[in-house]
Design a protein around this motif. Structure first.
Motif, PDB file in Angstrom:
ATOM      1  N   ALA A 268       0.835  -1.203   0.000  1.00 42.83           N
ATOM      2  CA  ALA A 268       0.000   0.000   0.000  1.00 42.83           C
ATOM      3  C   ALA A 268       0.871   1.255   0.000  1.00 42.83           C
ATOM      4  CB  ALA A 268      -0.937  -0.003   1.211  1.00 42.83           C
ATOM      5  N   SER A 269       1.964   1.242   0.756  1.00 44.03           N
ATOM      6  CA  SER A 269       2.840   2.410   0.826  1.00 44.03           C
ATOM      7  C   SER A 269       3.584   2.632  -0.491  1.00 44.03           C
ATOM      8  CB  SER A 269       3.834   2.284   1.979  1.00 44.03           C
ATOM      9  OG  SER A 269       4.844   1.337   1.673  1.00 44.03           O
TER      10      SER A 269
ATOM     11  N   MET B  26      -7.546  -0.346  -3.368  1.00 45.48           N
ATOM     12  CA  MET B  26      -7.299  -0.770  -1.982  1.00 45.48           C
ATOM     13  C   MET B  26      -8.576  -0.596  -1.156  1.00 45.48           C
ATOM     14  SD  MET B  26      -3.333   0.526  -1.464  1.00 45.48           S
ATOM     15  CE  MET B  26      -3.759   2.227  -1.322  1.00 45.48           C
TER      16      MET B  26
ATOM     17  N   LEU C  99      -5.035  -3.812  -5.376  1.00 50.18           N
ATOM     18  CA  LEU C  99      -4.448  -2.545  -5.826  1.00 50.18           C
ATOM     19  C   LEU C  99      -5.312  -1.912  -6.919  1.00 50.18           C
ATOM     20  CD1 LEU C  99      -0.667  -3.560  -5.942  1.00 50.18           C
ATOM     21  CD2 LEU C  99      -1.680  -1.881  -4.387  1.00 50.18           C
TER      22      LEU C  99
ATOM     23  N   CYS D  62       4.203  -0.678  -7.181  1.00 46.86           N
ATOM     24  CA  CYS D  62       3.767  -2.074  -7.234  1.00 46.86           C
ATOM     25  C   CYS D  62       2.692  -2.277  -8.288  1.00 46.86           C
ATOM     26  CB  CYS D  62       3.287  -2.536  -5.862  1.00 46.86           C
ATOM     27  SG  CYS D  62       4.632  -2.677  -4.664  1.00 46.86           S
ATOM     28  N   GLN D  63       1.728  -1.376  -8.348  1.00 45.93           N
ATOM     29  CA  GLN D  63       0.654  -1.500  -9.328  1.00 45.93           C
ATOM     30  C   GLN D  63       1.220  -1.421 -10.754  1.00 45.93           C
ATOM     31  OE1 GLN D  63      -2.464   1.441  -8.943  1.00 45.93           O
ATOM     32  NE2 GLN D  63      -3.982  -0.019  -9.679  1.00 45.93           N
TER      33      GLN D  63
ATOM     34  N   LYS E  54       2.158   1.791  -3.497  1.00 43.26           N
ATOM     35  CA  LYS E  54       1.041   1.447  -4.388  1.00 43.26           C
ATOM     36  C   LYS E  54       1.364   1.696  -5.857  1.00 43.26           C
ATOM     37  CE  LYS E  54      -3.801   2.519  -5.395  1.00 43.26           C
ATOM     38  NZ  LYS E  54      -3.798   2.954  -6.755  1.00 43.26           N
ATOM     39  N   ASP E  55       1.802   2.903  -6.195  1.00 42.65           N
ATOM     40  CA  ASP E  55       2.047   3.229  -7.598  1.00 42.65           C
ATOM     41  C   ASP E  55       3.107   2.327  -8.226  1.00 42.65           C
ATOM     42  OD1 ASP E  55       0.125   5.184  -7.743  1.00 42.65           O
ATOM     43  OD2 ASP E  55       1.526   6.850  -7.482  1.00 42.65           O
TER      44      ASP E  55
END
Length: 186
Positions: A93-94, A161, A157, A99-100, A96-97
């Motif tokens: 989540a931290s 989320m 994601l 990883c997505q 997000k960009d």
């Protein structure tokens, strides 16, 4: 590393991540990255050999971070596995960009494979030590757990989320520990 070098690396990384949202790494040029970052090409080449090297550096930093998260937990109890899963989801989540973008279906990045290798090694070392299984079966089990978990993370994601990291950790751990029958509502 001094502040200027850190800043330069940061803007180059941000620029390539923006471009990767639109197209695959094979279609991204150093010229595009430099224009977006407002950095000249010689500065780029002082830090990276090409766009693939820059992407690899980003992936390696994320994998190193994930490895540190995974290494700080012990899987002896189900509660510990839940906490570790939650922390790992919080990490996703931290970031997000990144990883997505790197887990995107259109991506030709090797990030997903690297995540799978790290997670496989970790699960084999920790989970299988708690509940020993035949080596062949444990490899299948590990692959199933990791692939499924990564796909669940991608959906999460892409859904913005929509559940908390704790809820996602519970869902993933319930699927792993109880299977589909453990998810039935009363």
């Amino acid at each position: 590393m001094d502040r200027r070098k850190k800043y330069t690396r940061m803007v180059l990384k941000d620029s390539i991540m923006k471009l990767l949202k639109e197209k695959q790494i094979s279609a991204v040029t150093v010229k595009e990255i430099c224009e977006l970052a407002d950095i000249n090409r010689s500065t780029f080449y002082a830090h990276f050999s090409d766009q693939f090297n820059l992407l690899e550096q980003i992936e390696e930093e994320l994998i190193e971070d994930m490895s540190m998260y995974l290494s700080s937990y012990n899987f002896e109890k189900e509660d510990d596995a839940l906490k570790m899963t939650e922390k790992l989801i919080e990490y996703f989540a931290s970031k997000k960009d990144e990883c997505q973008t790197l887990l995107n279906e259109n991506s030709d990045s090797s990030f997903q494979q690297k995540v799978m290798v790290v997670a496989h090694r970790f699960i084999m070392k920790n989970l299988m030590g708690v509940k020993p299984l035949d080596n062949d079966i444990s490899q299948y089990l590990s692959s199933f757990i990791i692939s499924g978990s990564i796909q669940v993370m991608k959906v999460w994601l892409n859904n913005g989320m929509d559940k908390s990291p704790k809820e996602m950790a519970e869902i993933i751990n319930n699927i792993i520990n109880k299977g589909i029958y453990g998810l039935r509502s009363s």
